[in-house]
Design a protein around this motif. Structure first.
Motif, short mmCIF file in Angstrom:
data_model
loop_
_atom_site.label_atom_id
_atom_site.label_comp_id
_atom_site.label_asym_id
_atom_site.label_seq_id
_atom_site.Cartn_x
_atom_site.Cartn_y
_atom_site.Cartn_z
N UNK A 66 0.90 -1.27 -0.03
CA UNK A 66 -0.10 0.01 -0.04
C UNK A 66 0.94 1.17 -0.08
N UNK A 67 1.96 1.16 0.37
CA UNK A 67 3.09 2.25 0.34
C UNK A 67 4.43 1.67 -0.06
N UNK A 68 5.23 2.51 -0.61
CA UNK A 68 6.80 2.20 -0.75
C UNK A 68 7.40 2.58 0.44
N UNK A 69 6.88 3.50 1.30
CA UNK A 69 7.36 3.90 2.58
C UNK A 69 6.47 3.63 3.75
N UNK A 70 7.29 3.05 4.88
CA UNK A 70 6.11 2.80 6.02
C UNK A 70 5.28 3.69 6.49
N UNK A 71 5.67 5.11 6.33
CA UNK A 71 4.90 6.14 6.55
C UNK A 71 3.78 6.46 5.25
N UNK A 72 2.49 6.58 5.61
CA UNK A 72 1.43 6.46 4.71
C UNK A 72 1.68 8.20 4.06
N UNK A 73 1.68 8.37 2.90
CA UNK A 73 1.87 9.63 2.19
C UNK A 73 0.56 10.15 1.43
N UNK A 74 -0.49 9.27 1.54
CA UNK A 74 -1.69 9.64 1.10
C UNK A 74 -2.91 8.91 1.77
N UNK A 75 -4.07 9.15 1.87
CA UNK A 75 -5.07 8.90 2.56
C UNK A 75 -5.12 7.22 1.94
N UNK A 76 -5.73 6.41 2.74
CA UNK A 76 -5.94 5.01 2.25
C UNK A 76 -7.17 4.70 1.90
N UNK A 77 -7.59 4.44 0.89
CA UNK A 77 -8.95 4.20 0.46
C UNK A 77 -9.33 2.71 0.46
N UNK A 78 -9.59 2.25 1.82
CA UNK A 78 -9.79 0.73 1.79
C UNK A 78 -11.08 0.48 2.43
N UNK A 79 -11.82 -0.69 1.86
CA UNK A 79 -13.04 -0.92 2.34
C UNK A 79 -13.05 -1.42 3.81
N UNK A 80 -14.16 -1.50 4.33
CA UNK A 80 -14.28 -1.89 5.62
C UNK A 80 -14.12 -3.43 5.72
N UNK A 81 -14.06 -4.11 4.68
CA UNK A 81 -13.74 -5.54 4.83
C UNK A 81 -12.19 -5.70 5.11
N UNK A 82 -11.54 -4.93 4.30
CA UNK A 82 -10.13 -4.93 4.65
C UNK A 82 -9.75 -4.79 6.38
N UNK A 83 -10.48 -3.70 6.58
CA UNK A 83 -9.97 -3.23 7.98
C UNK A 83 -10.47 -4.48 8.96
N UNK A 84 -11.47 -4.89 8.67
CA UNK A 84 -11.91 -6.13 9.49
C UNK A 84 -10.99 -7.33 9.26
N UNK A 85 -10.47 -7.50 8.12
CA UNK A 85 -9.82 -8.75 7.91
C UNK A 85 -8.36 -8.40 8.91
N UNK A 86 -8.00 -7.34 8.74
CA UNK A 86 -6.73 -6.79 9.47
C UNK A 86 -6.74 -7.08 10.97
N UNK A 87 -7.92 -6.46 11.45
CA UNK A 87 -8.12 -6.74 12.89
C UNK A 87 -8.19 -7.98 13.23
N UNK A 88 -8.97 -8.80 12.54
CA UNK A 88 -9.18 -10.16 12.75
C UNK A 88 -7.74 -10.95 12.57
N UNK A 89 -7.09 -10.88 11.69
CA UNK A 89 -5.73 -11.76 11.82
C UNK A 89 -5.02 -11.30 12.84
N UNK A 90 -4.83 -9.98 12.98
CA UNK A 90 -4.02 -9.59 14.19
C UNK A 90 -4.56 -10.28 15.39
N UNK A 91 -5.71 -10.07 15.60
CA UNK A 91 -6.19 -10.63 16.86
C UNK A 91 -5.76 -12.40 17.00
N UNK A 92 -6.18 -12.98 15.94
CA UNK A 92 -5.69 -14.21 15.69
C UNK A 92 -4.31 -14.56 16.01
N UNK A 93 -3.45 -13.71 15.76
CA UNK A 93 -2.02 -13.93 15.76
C UNK A 93 -1.66 -13.67 17.19
#
Length: 227
Positions: free
Chosen positions: A66-93
């Motif tokens: 999503x970025x060539x840099x760890x720092x986000x240089x533009x607003x991320x246009x991501x669906x709610x499903x992406x955020x839910x997946x990320x939260x779920x996978x980090x919770x599982x880990x």
């Protein structure tokens, strides 16, 4: 089948420890994390003339980070499903049991007073973190990359890390807080203070300077939240 080859080397007597073994140990601990972590296909070790080499072959990720840099240089246009997946996978880990350590209490006890200006908050819960969740390690569709440094950290550490690297983009930073309600809570204070201290320490070394003002603002917020 397309694959990704990672090669690392080190003097033979230094070819061990958290970062050397992190990716392989992550494979044993997490597998492919329901398809959202690139799984290992093979590992090969060799030693030549006192130098150790490791070749790690893993599934090739065909999505762009999503970025060539760890720092986000533009607003991320991501669906709610992406955020839910990320939260779920980090919770599982986070529920994986490990003796690996990503953040040490001793470091927190020194760095938080030094860089944030408050005593290190008590950690209410330690759990397993990826420990390097930034925008250059995430893709859409979701894949979590680069697991070398994973281990135990204060609850909310991954969320705080992603938030820190989102500070230049207020809408995305606010979305991180929605996805991870531990941020802003008493339970998340230790993790937030740790990440803030870590990045302010890098600022002192001349890195991540673009984040300095936002990190100072965050530090002041954390000071106000201190019990």
């Amino acid at each position: 089948m397309p694959a990704w080859l990672r090669l690392v080397s080190a003097p033979q007597d230094k070819a061990s420890g958290k970062l050397w073994d992190g990716a392989l140990e992550a494979q044993h601990a997490f597998g492919d994390l329901d398809g959202q972590r690139p799984a290992f296909l093979a590992v090969h070790d060799a030693v030549d003339d006192g130098i150790a080499y490791r070749a790690e072959l893993s599934v090739c990720v065909d999505a762009s980070v999503l970025s060539d840099d760890p720092i986000l240089r533009h607003e991320a246009q991501l669906p709610d499903s992406w955020w839910n997946d990320l939260a779920g996978k980090l919770e599982k880990a986070s529920a994986v049991d490990t003796g690996r350590v990503a953040v040490r209490q001793r470091y927190m006890g020194w760095a938080i007073p030094e860089f944030v200006g408050i005593p290190a908050p008590a950690v209410s819960c330690w759990n397993t973190a990826h420990a390097d969740v930034h925008w250059a390690n995430l893709t859409q569709p979701l894949r979590l990359l680069d697991w070398e440094g994973w281990g135990q950290a204060p609850e909310g550490f991954d969320a705080a890390t992603l938030y820190a690297y989102s500070l230049l983009q207020p809408d995305t930073a606010a979305r991180v807080r929605i996805a991870f309600p531990v941020l802003g809570s008493p339970a998340g204070l230790a993790a937030e203070a740790t990440v803030c201290a870590q990045l302010l320490q890098t600022v002192g070394r001349g890195d991540n300077l673009v984040l300095e003002d936002r990190l100072r603002d965050w530090s002041e917020e954390l000071s106000r939240r201190r019990p």
